[in-house]
Write a protein that holds these residues in place. Structure first.
Motif, PDB file in Angstrom:
ATOM      1  N   ASN A  35       0.844  -1.188   0.000  1.00  0.00           N
ATOM      2  CA  ASN A  35       0.000   0.000   0.000  1.00  0.00           C
ATOM      3  C   ASN A  35       0.888   1.249   0.000  1.00  0.00           C
ATOM      4  O   ASN A  35       2.091   1.167   0.273  1.00  0.00           O
ATOM      5  CB  ASN A  35      -0.941   0.024   1.205  1.00  0.00           C
ATOM      6  N   THR A  36       0.299   2.388  -0.292  1.00  0.00           N
ATOM      7  CA  THR A  36       1.091   3.606  -0.450  1.00  0.00           C
ATOM      8  C   THR A  36       0.936   4.597   0.692  1.00  0.00           C
ATOM      9  O   THR A  36       1.662   5.593   0.731  1.00  0.00           O
ATOM     10  CB  THR A  36       0.717   4.320  -1.766  1.00  0.00           C
ATOM     11  N   SER A  37      -0.001   4.360   1.625  1.00  0.00           N
ATOM     12  CA  SER A  37      -0.164   5.285   2.749  1.00  0.00           C
ATOM     13  C   SER A  37      -0.925   4.613   3.875  1.00  0.00           C
ATOM     14  O   SER A  37      -1.648   3.631   3.662  1.00  0.00           O
ATOM     15  CB  SER A  37      -0.914   6.554   2.308  1.00  0.00           C
ATOM     16  N   ASP A  39      -3.379   6.055   5.373  1.00  0.00           N
ATOM     17  CA  ASP A  39      -4.792   6.340   5.122  1.00  0.00           C
ATOM     18  C   ASP A  39      -5.408   5.254   4.242  1.00  0.00           C
ATOM     19  O   ASP A  39      -6.568   4.861   4.438  1.00  0.00           O
ATOM     20  CB  ASP A  39      -4.955   7.704   4.448  1.00  0.00           C
ATOM     21  N   GLU A  40      -4.643   4.761   3.271  1.00  0.00           N
ATOM     22  CA  GLU A  40      -5.122   3.658   2.437  1.00  0.00           C
ATOM     23  C   GLU A  40      -5.361   2.420   3.288  1.00  0.00           C
ATOM     24  O   GLU A  40      -6.356   1.697   3.104  1.00  0.00           O
ATOM     25  CB  GLU A  40      -4.113   3.359   1.330  1.00  0.00           C
ATOM     26  N   GLN A  41      -4.465   2.162   4.241  1.00  0.00           N
ATOM     27  CA  GLN A  41      -4.646   1.020   5.136  1.00  0.00           C
ATOM     28  C   GLN A  41      -5.931   1.170   5.945  1.00  0.00           C
ATOM     29  O   GLN A  41      -6.720   0.228   6.067  1.00  0.00           O
ATOM     30  CB  GLN A  41      -3.446   0.889   6.071  1.00  0.00           C
ATOM     31  N   GLU A  43      -8.620   2.933   5.342  1.00  0.00           N
ATOM     32  CA  GLU A  43      -9.822   2.821   4.519  1.00  0.00           C
ATOM     33  C   GLU A  43     -10.093   1.371   4.121  1.00  0.00           C
ATOM     34  O   GLU A  43     -11.247   0.928   4.090  1.00  0.00           O
ATOM     35  CB  GLU A  43      -9.681   3.708   3.285  1.00  0.00           C
ATOM     36  N   ALA A  44      -9.023   0.616   3.837  1.00  0.00           N
ATOM     37  CA  ALA A  44      -9.204  -0.784   3.452  1.00  0.00           C
ATOM     38  C   ALA A  44      -9.707  -1.619   4.624  1.00  0.00           C
ATOM     39  O   ALA A  44     -10.558  -2.497   4.461  1.00  0.00           O
ATOM     40  CB  ALA A  44      -7.889  -1.348   2.915  1.00  0.00           C
ATOM     41  N   GLU A  49     -12.219  -4.237   2.843  1.00  0.00           N
ATOM     42  CA  GLU A  49     -11.497  -4.610   1.628  1.00  0.00           C
ATOM     43  C   GLU A  49     -10.304  -5.499   1.946  1.00  0.00           C
ATOM     44  O   GLU A  49      -9.907  -6.332   1.136  1.00  0.00           O
ATOM     45  CB  GLU A  49     -11.021  -3.353   0.905  1.00  0.00           C
ATOM     46  N   ASP A 106       4.133  10.439   5.945  1.00  0.00           N
ATOM     47  CA  ASP A 106       2.996   9.650   5.488  1.00  0.00           C
ATOM     48  C   ASP A 106       1.720  10.385   5.870  1.00  0.00           C
ATOM     49  O   ASP A 106       0.870  10.691   5.037  1.00  0.00           O
ATOM     50  CB  ASP A 106       3.068   8.262   6.117  1.00  0.00           C
ATOM     51  N   GLY A 136       3.061  10.134   1.340  1.00  0.00           N
ATOM     52  CA  GLY A 136       2.797   8.705   1.240  1.00  0.00           C
ATOM     53  C   GLY A 136       3.750   7.864   2.057  1.00  0.00           C
ATOM     54  O   GLY A 136       4.450   8.352   2.948  1.00  0.00           O
TER      55      GLY A 136
END
Length: 283
Positions: A35-37, A39-41, A43-44, A49, A106, A136
């Motif tokens: 993953n790239t951030s 925040d992406e973690q 949200e997933a 997800e 990040d 990121g």
């Protein structure tokens, strides 16, 4: 039927690389991706997800304040510590030189940056003296700082060694200031923990076998990490960060809570028991 586990990480933790390299993954089908951030973690995890993430333990304190499940827990610690180096452009040689700097992060209020914010406070460099610019995860920060963007950032293996080899300056290390600083944890929501318990338990058994093998047969572990593409300095750092146990370290987590308090960030009113769920490890 072999259970499946979906995992996100910035860089695969050494115990996972060794487990795969030594064919210790038969009990579970692991679907992992970078993953790239953070925040992406988040949200997933919040959307379902993904089932679990490997991330800075401090993130949990911030994530549990956001809209969403607010039930994230650390179920294992996968590194004794995450070696972290503050690297800067050539004209920066110390933490004091970060007055007026743009620091690439990040996220500005969670993750490894909290340790750097505490280090800067200890150096009498207050939050008003620098700018935090989100770009990121560790690869993204490495690429940005090497390209000349920003004045400093915080990097871990193998990107810290790569940045210094590219001519950037080593300003300080988190471990030099905070020897008890803990490594990344495996984080899930409480709801996912119950749903994914068989898969999580199977993977943690694999990781525990890998952890033990890294102490018993370090050369085999070194070969697995080297074959995975990590450069020699990073391999040395990774082997040095092998945890004594997958059980999250109380002293390390209490240090993170204190760093968050020192940086004046919300979430510091939590406790070890409020962050950790170690039942998958038989604790």
């Amino acid at each position: 039927m072999t259970p499946t586990l979906r995992v996100l990480w910035f860089v695969p933790p050494p115990v996972a690389v060794v487990a795969e390299g030594l064919a210790m993954v038969a009990e579970v089908t692991l679907l992992s991706r970078r993953n790239t951030s953070s925040d992406e973690q988040f949200e997933a995890l919040a959307s379902g997800e993904t089932d679990a993430v490997v991330t800075a333990i401090d993130n949990v304190m911030d994530w549990n304040l956001r809209g969403g499940p607010q039930d994230f827990r650390v179920v294992a610690q996968l590194e004794r510590t995450t070696p972290l180096t503050v690297v800067g452009q050539r004209d920066r040689t110390s933490l004091e030189d970060l007055r007026g700097a743009t620091i690439l992060v990040d996220a500005p209020r969670n993750g490894f940056i909290v340790a750097l914010r505490a280090m800067l406070a200890d150096a009498d460099v207050g939050p008003e003296a620098y700018v935090l610019e989100p770009v990121g995860g560790v690869k993204e920060r490495h690429d940005a700082i090497v390209s000349g963007r920003g004045h400093a950032t915080l990097l871990g293996p193998p990107f810290d060694a790569m940045a210094i080899a590219a001519g950037l300056a080593r300003l300080a290390t988190v471990q030099g200031r905070y020897p008890a600083f803990p490594g990344q944890g495996l984080v899930v929501s409480s709801a996912a923990l119950e749903r994914m318990r068989p898969a999580l338990s199977a993977w943690l058994r694999n990781l525990e076998n890998a952890r033990q093998s890294m102490g018993i047969a370090p050369e085999a572990a070194r070969q697995a990490l080297t074959l995975a593409g990590f450069p020699a300095p990073a391999v040395d750092a990774m082997l040095g960060a092998t945890p004594a146990s997958l059980v999250p370290d109380r002293a390390g987590i209490e240090l993170l809570i204190e760093q968050r308090r020192r940086a004046g960030l919300p979430g510091a009113d939590t406790t070890y028991e409020g962050l950790v769920e170690s039942s998958l490890l038989g604790r």
